[in-house]
Design a protein around this motif. Structure first.
Motif, PDB file in Angstrom:
ATOM      1  N   VAL A   1       0.853  -1.192   0.000  1.00  0.00           N
ATOM      2  CA  VAL A   1       0.000   0.000   0.000  1.00  0.00           C
ATOM      3  C   VAL A   1       0.888   1.241   0.000  1.00  0.00           C
ATOM      4  O   VAL A   1       0.654   2.191  -0.750  1.00  0.00           O
ATOM      5  N   LEU A   2       1.933   1.218   0.808  1.00  0.00           N
ATOM      6  CA  LEU A   2       2.883   2.334   0.858  1.00  0.00           C
ATOM      7  C   LEU A   2       3.561   2.530  -0.503  1.00  0.00           C
ATOM      8  O   LEU A   2       3.686   3.663  -0.976  1.00  0.00           O
ATOM      9  N   ALA A   3       3.983   1.443  -1.139  1.00  0.00           N
ATOM     10  CA  ALA A   3       4.623   1.541  -2.461  1.00  0.00           C
ATOM     11  C   ALA A   3       3.662   2.162  -3.472  1.00  0.00           C
ATOM     12  O   ALA A   3       4.065   3.000  -4.292  1.00  0.00           O
ATOM     13  N   TRP A   4       2.393   1.756  -3.419  1.00  0.00           N
ATOM     14  CA  TRP A   4       1.388   2.341  -4.305  1.00  0.00           C
ATOM     15  C   TRP A   4       1.281   3.849  -4.048  1.00  0.00           C
ATOM     16  O   TRP A   4       1.265   4.643  -4.985  1.00  0.00           O
ATOM     17  N   LEU A   5       1.235   4.237  -2.774  1.00  0.00           N
ATOM     18  CA  LEU A   5       1.101   5.648  -2.427  1.00  0.00           C
ATOM     19  C   LEU A   5       2.321   6.448  -2.884  1.00  0.00           C
ATOM     20  O   LEU A   5       2.184   7.556  -3.411  1.00  0.00           O
ATOM     21  N   LEU A   6       3.504   5.901  -2.707  1.00  0.00           N
ATOM     22  CA  LEU A   6       4.714   6.589  -3.166  1.00  0.00           C
ATOM     23  C   LEU A   6       4.686   6.788  -4.682  1.00  0.00           C
ATOM     24  O   LEU A   6       5.087   7.840  -5.185  1.00  0.00           O
ATOM     25  N   LEU A   7       4.200   5.803  -5.416  1.00  0.00           N
ATOM     26  CA  LEU A   7       4.059   5.930  -6.866  1.00  0.00           C
ATOM     27  C   LEU A   7       3.038   7.024  -7.202  1.00  0.00           C
ATOM     28  O   LEU A   7       3.254   7.824  -8.120  1.00  0.00           O
ATOM     29  N   GLN A   8       1.943   7.065  -6.450  1.00  0.00           N
ATOM     30  CA  GLN A   8       0.948   8.117  -6.663  1.00  0.00           C
ATOM     31  C   GLN A   8       1.548   9.498  -6.406  1.00  0.00           C
ATOM     32  O   GLN A   8       1.252  10.444  -7.135  1.00  0.00           O
ATOM     33  N   LEU A   9       2.378   9.600  -5.381  1.00  0.00           N
ATOM     34  CA  LEU A   9       3.021  10.881  -5.099  1.00  0.00           C
ATOM     35  C   LEU A   9       3.924  11.306  -6.250  1.00  0.00           C
ATOM     36  O   LEU A   9       3.953  12.482  -6.606  1.00  0.00           O
ATOM     37  N   GLU A  10       4.628  10.346  -6.824  1.00  0.00           N
ATOM     38  CA  GLU A  10       5.465  10.662  -7.997  1.00  0.00           C
ATOM     39  C   GLU A  10       4.603  11.187  -9.131  1.00  0.00           C
ATOM     40  O   GLU A  10       5.020  12.080  -9.857  1.00  0.00           O
ATOM     41  N   ASN A  11       3.407  10.654  -9.265  1.00  0.00           N
ATOM     42  CA  ASN A  11       2.487  11.062 -10.333  1.00  0.00           C
ATOM     43  C   ASN A  11       1.542  12.166  -9.881  1.00  0.00           C
ATOM     44  O   ASN A  11       0.599  12.495 -10.577  1.00  0.00           O
ATOM     45  N   LYS A  12       1.760  12.691  -8.662  1.00  0.00           N
ATOM     46  CA  LYS A  12       0.961  13.786  -8.084  1.00  0.00           C
ATOM     47  C   LYS A  12      -0.510  13.433  -7.988  1.00  0.00           C
ATOM     48  O   LYS A  12      -1.391  14.282  -8.183  1.00  0.00           O
ATOM     49  N   LEU A  13      -0.795  12.163  -7.686  1.00  0.00           N
ATOM     50  CA  LEU A  13      -2.164  11.697  -7.490  1.00  0.00           C
ATOM     51  C   LEU A  13      -3.087  12.084  -8.632  1.00  0.00           C
ATOM     52  O   LEU A  13      -4.215  12.502  -8.436  1.00  0.00           O
ATOM     53  N   GLU A  14      -2.592  11.923  -9.848  1.00  0.00           N
ATOM     54  CA  GLU A  14      -3.432  12.206 -11.011  1.00  0.00           C
ATOM     55  C   GLU A  14      -4.460  11.100 -11.162  1.00  0.00           C
ATOM     56  O   GLU A  14      -4.198   9.952 -10.848  1.00  0.00           O
ATOM     57  N   LYS A  15      -5.610  11.485 -11.654  1.00  0.00           N
ATOM     58  CA  LYS A  15      -6.673  10.493 -11.861  1.00  0.00           C
ATOM     59  C   LYS A  15      -6.620   9.984 -13.288  1.00  0.00           C
ATOM     60  O   LYS A  15      -6.231  10.633 -14.196  1.00  0.00           O
TER      61      LYS A  15
END
Length: 178
Positions: free
Chosen positions: A164-178
């Protein structure tokens, strides 16, 4: 207060009571902070907040009629703002009051149109929220993904918090784009 959303990423963490939101958030915040990231958190409550003993000076002054009381110490400060019948500020207004961060996590405000991670445990005995919320971008669950999972929703193993943390870190790299 204005309704502008912050320029940094915001992720809602939603789920039914008892699903494990706070336990997951505690892990995620600790890990992100250990990596040097500044994480803010907004926690919504439907209950009254008792932040200070009623006999303390700050509480006495607030109860005397002060609109806001800022209590400061060498370790932290808190602002207690009395609504006194005014409507509860929107999430955007609450976020505008907070300092800069690499990520703001929001627990609650489940109807707001922000990207969300749902924590879902079938044993809680309540229906999941993701089928009816187009803003849910991921579900962390201890059950397998359903066959009819909406396209674009990531299914994460709640028992593998590091994933879950790895997923969140990836989202942060992508700035939580939808």
């Amino acid at each position: 207060m204005h309704d502008a959303m912050p320029t940094h990423p915001v992720l809602g963490v939603i789920g039914r009571s008892g699903s494990g939101k706070t336990t997951l958030l505690e892990f995620v915040v600790k890990e992100l902070a250990a990596r040097g990231l500044r994480v803010n958190l907004v926690k919504h409550s439907h209950h009254d907040l008792a932040l200070e003993p009623p006999q303390k000076d700050s509480a006495r002054l607030r109860m005397a009629g002060a609109a806001e009381v800022l209590v400061a110490s060498p370790y932290r400060f808190a602002i207690v703002h009395e609504l006194r019948g005014a409507p509860e500020p929107s999430l955007a207004q609450q976020l505008a009051r907070m300092g800069p961060a690499d990520l703001t996590l929001v627990e609650g405000f489940k109807t707001d149109p922000i990207p969300k991670l749902e924590v879902f445990r079938p044993e809680v005995g309540q229906a999941p929220l993701y089928p009816h919320d187009p803003h849910v971008i991921a579900v962390a669950s201890d059950s397998p993904a359903p066959a009819d999972l909406r396209e674009g929703v990531q299914w994460l193993d709640l028992n593998a918090r590091e994933h879950v943390l790895a997923w969140l870190l990836l989202q942060l790299e992508n700035k939580l784009e939808k």
